[in-house]
Design a protein around this motif. Structure first.
Motif, PDB file in Angstrom:
ATOM      1  N   LEU A  36     -35.083 -12.792  -9.490  1.00 22.38           N
ATOM      2  CA  LEU A  36     -35.053 -14.069  -9.271  1.00 22.38           C
ATOM      3  C   LEU A  36     -33.670 -14.656  -9.648  1.00 22.38           C
ATOM      4  O   LEU A  36     -32.907 -14.630 -10.682  1.00 22.38           O
ATOM      5  CB  LEU A  36     -36.083 -15.100 -10.056  1.00 22.38           C
ATOM      6  CG  LEU A  36     -37.566 -14.960  -9.217  1.00 22.38           C
ATOM      7  CD1 LEU A  36     -38.063 -13.317  -9.279  1.00 22.38           C
ATOM      8  CD2 LEU A  36     -38.355 -15.756  -9.998  1.00 22.38           C
ATOM      9  N   ARG A  37     -33.141 -15.590  -8.516  1.00 20.49           N
ATOM     10  CA  ARG A  37     -31.710 -15.945  -8.951  1.00 20.49           C
ATOM     11  C   ARG A  37     -31.794 -17.631  -8.554  1.00 20.49           C
ATOM     12  O   ARG A  37     -31.936 -18.153  -7.661  1.00 20.49           O
ATOM     13  CB  ARG A  37     -30.769 -15.494  -7.693  1.00 20.49           C
ATOM     14  CG  ARG A  37     -30.370 -13.989  -8.010  1.00 20.49           C
ATOM     15  CD  ARG A  37     -29.456 -13.327  -6.870  1.00 20.49           C
ATOM     16  NE  ARG A  37     -29.467 -11.953  -7.318  1.00 20.49           N
ATOM     17  CZ  ARG A  37     -28.743 -11.215  -6.341  1.00 20.49           C
ATOM     18  NH1 ARG A  37     -28.335 -11.752  -5.150  1.00 20.49           N
ATOM     19  NH2 ARG A  37     -28.561  -9.984  -6.627  1.00 20.49           N
ATOM     20  N   VAL A  38     -32.294 -18.307  -9.764  1.00 23.84           N
ATOM     21  CA  VAL A  38     -32.552 -19.763  -9.634  1.00 23.84           C
ATOM     22  C   VAL A  38     -31.814 -20.636 -10.699  1.00 23.84           C
ATOM     23  O   VAL A  38     -31.740 -19.723 -11.735  1.00 23.84           O
ATOM     24  CB  VAL A  38     -34.249 -19.944  -9.733  1.00 23.84           C
ATOM     25  CG1 VAL A  38     -34.761 -19.149  -8.560  1.00 23.84           C
ATOM     26  CG2 VAL A  38     -34.728 -19.684 -11.130  1.00 23.84           C
ATOM     27  N   PRO A  39     -31.619 -21.467 -10.627  1.00 25.14           N
ATOM     28  CA  PRO A  39     -30.890 -22.393 -11.608  1.00 25.14           C
ATOM     29  C   PRO A  39     -31.624 -22.539 -12.907  1.00 25.14           C
ATOM     30  O   PRO A  39     -32.919 -22.839 -12.733  1.00 25.14           O
ATOM     31  CB  PRO A  39     -30.770 -23.842 -10.911  1.00 25.14           C
ATOM     32  CG  PRO A  39     -30.646 -23.759  -9.784  1.00 25.14           C
ATOM     33  CD  PRO A  39     -31.657 -22.441  -9.371  1.00 25.14           C
ATOM     34  N   ASP A  40     -30.859 -22.241 -13.966  1.00 26.32           N
ATOM     35  CA  ASP A  40     -31.694 -22.025 -15.155  1.00 26.32           C
ATOM     36  C   ASP A  40     -31.965 -23.393 -15.762  1.00 26.32           C
ATOM     37  O   ASP A  40     -32.718 -23.521 -16.808  1.00 26.32           O
ATOM     38  CB  ASP A  40     -30.799 -21.156 -16.129  1.00 26.32           C
ATOM     39  CG  ASP A  40     -29.523 -21.760 -16.631  1.00 26.32           C
ATOM     40  OD1 ASP A  40     -29.360 -22.697 -16.056  1.00 26.32           O
ATOM     41  OD2 ASP A  40     -28.924 -21.014 -17.397  1.00 26.32           O
ATOM     42  N   TRP A  41     -31.452 -24.313 -15.365  1.00 28.14           N
ATOM     43  CA  TRP A  41     -31.794 -25.681 -15.993  1.00 28.14           C
ATOM     44  C   TRP A  41     -32.952 -26.285 -15.409  1.00 28.14           C
ATOM     45  O   TRP A  41     -33.413 -27.473 -15.708  1.00 28.14           O
ATOM     46  CB  TRP A  41     -30.547 -26.663 -15.772  1.00 28.14           C
ATOM     47  CG  TRP A  41     -30.072 -26.674 -14.558  1.00 28.14           C
ATOM     48  CD1 TRP A  41     -28.898 -25.799 -13.749  1.00 28.14           C
ATOM     49  CD2 TRP A  41     -30.316 -27.788 -13.444  1.00 28.14           C
ATOM     50  NE1 TRP A  41     -28.798 -26.199 -12.668  1.00 28.14           N
ATOM     51  CE2 TRP A  41     -29.643 -27.139 -12.303  1.00 28.14           C
ATOM     52  CE3 TRP A  41     -31.323 -28.671 -13.210  1.00 28.14           C
ATOM     53  CZ2 TRP A  41     -29.580 -27.972 -10.897  1.00 28.14           C
ATOM     54  CZ3 TRP A  41     -31.451 -29.215 -12.104  1.00 28.14           C
ATOM     55  CH2 TRP A  41     -30.422 -28.825 -10.811  1.00 28.14           C
ATOM     56  N   LEU A  42     -33.473 -25.724 -14.626  1.00 24.76           N
ATOM     57  CA  LEU A  42     -34.852 -26.008 -13.962  1.00 24.76           C
ATOM     58  C   LEU A  42     -36.057 -25.636 -14.669  1.00 24.76           C
ATOM     59  O   LEU A  42     -36.435 -24.304 -14.482  1.00 24.76           O
ATOM     60  CB  LEU A  42     -35.057 -26.017 -12.556  1.00 24.76           C
ATOM     61  CG  LEU A  42     -34.119 -26.593 -11.305  1.00 24.76           C
ATOM     62  CD1 LEU A  42     -34.267 -25.881 -10.130  1.00 24.76           C
ATOM     63  CD2 LEU A  42     -34.085 -28.057 -11.635  1.00 24.76           C
ATOM     64  N   ASP A  43     -36.272 -26.065 -15.943  1.00 23.31           N
ATOM     65  CA  ASP A  43     -37.121 -25.624 -16.930  1.00 23.31           C
ATOM     66  C   ASP A  43     -38.825 -25.293 -16.152  1.00 23.31           C
ATOM     67  O   ASP A  43     -39.385 -25.942 -15.461  1.00 23.31           O
ATOM     68  CB  ASP A  43     -37.544 -26.600 -17.983  1.00 23.31           C
ATOM     69  CG  ASP A  43     -36.273 -26.770 -18.877  1.00 23.31           C
ATOM     70  OD1 ASP A  43     -35.252 -25.771 -18.820  1.00 23.31           O
ATOM     71  OD2 ASP A  43     -36.121 -27.924 -19.452  1.00 23.31           O
ATOM     72  N   GLY A  44     -39.194 -24.100 -16.373  1.00 23.39           N
ATOM     73  CA  GLY A  44     -40.345 -23.644 -16.165  1.00 23.39           C
ATOM     74  C   GLY A  44     -40.412 -23.270 -14.502  1.00 23.39           C
ATOM     75  O   GLY A  44     -41.488 -22.536 -14.102  1.00 23.39           O
TER      76      GLY A  44
END
Length: 296
Positions: A36-44
């Motif tokens: 998964l490559r998603v922004p890490d600042w979008l918690d959860g």
């Protein structure tokens, strides 16, 4: 219906001030490997996405990418200079290393850096992204549905091909059975001639013992069991295709059994025509093995 491990789906969405694009793709793999490559600042978000994918996928190397950009920022947001410097330094090192190794990277964009956690600091209070996360989670469901539909379509084509190859195996097994039956009389004549030759050239040879040894040779050359097992493997493969679902591993094991019987048939043939059929069987089985590698 079986499913292929090859699939692709994409989608776009927006929620002011963000716009984004999804890409979900997969290729074959021994197990389930989720990347998964998603922004890490979008918690959860990553945890939820991984859980949803794990519920519906059994095998494959699966990559889910979320490319998110922001058109503007809150008036009280300020750039984090320390993080920007670190990010730019890291990016320069990565691009330099890639260039040395002859790897071409996609051009970097400012929006990619702005979406890093902490790059923009709120002047007073942190922004609440819970609504954005909820929308992104909801968008995953239709994305997965489109992805699975492609895998089912690919699986339908695979199934048709595999069933055709199984039909070829049945035809070749029938030819082998006919040749093996026709071979029996020639083998019997050969064994009788060998028995007479042995008795004529060896004094004191026990005719019964010699006959037993020659009979044992005939049994070892019999291919009836191999042909029966090949027929059984065909039925087992058809049953797996009828049941559908994640049957790739079982089909892969069956292909090994198919190949084992075809090898034994060739080694025991003692007949050029029967050897030819055995080699044709091996060719069809190899083709099936290649296709089965992509079945979930």
């Amino acid at each position: 219906m079986i499913r292929s491990m090859t699939g692709f789906a994409s989608a776009k969405g927006e929620r002011a001030p963000f716009t984004w694009g999804w890409e979900l793709r997969s290729v074959n793999g021994k197990g389930l490997d989720l990347r998964l490559r998603v922004p890490d600042w979008l918690d959860g978000l990553e945890t939820a996405l991984r859980a949803d994918l794990s519920k519906v996928l059994a095998r494959g190397n699966v990559t889910l990418s979320l490319r998110l950009t922001r058109s503007d920022f809150a008036a009280n947001a300020v750039l984090n200079p320390g993080l920007l410097t670190a990010a730019l330094d890291a990016l320069a090192r990565i691009e330099a290393e890639a260039q040395m190794r002859g790897v071409d990277l996609a051009p970097s964009r400012a929006s990619d850096l702005l979406c890093l956690r902490g790059m923009m600091e709120a002047g007073s209070e942190a922004e609440d992204y819970s609504a954005l996360v909820s929308q992104l989670k909801a968008e995953l469901r239709p994305l997965i549905a489109a992805f699975l539909e492609m895998r089912r379509a690919e699986g339908k084509a695979l199934e048709k091909l595999l069933r055709g190859q199984l039909d070829q195996v049945v035809i070749l097994v029938g030819e082998a059975a006919t040749l093996a039956e026709a071979r029996k009389s020639a083998m019997a004549d050969t064994l009788r001639a060998n028995l007479a030759r042995v008795l004529d050239n060896i004094d004191g040879a026990d005719p019964d013992r010699v006959a037993q040894e020659l009979a044992l040779i005939a049994v070892k050359a019999d291919v009836t069991e191999e042909l029966d097992r090949l027929r059984a493997h065909v039925e087992a493969a058809r049953e797996l295709l009828d049941n559908g679902g994640a049957v790739g591993r079982k089909l892969d094991f069956l292909m090994q059994e198919f190949n084992r019987e075809a090898n034994t048939l060739c080694s025991k043939s003692q007949n050029s025509d029967l050897t030819r059929v055995g080699l044709d069987l091996k060719a069809v089985i190899d083709q099936m093995r290649e296709q089965v590698q992509n079945v979930e």
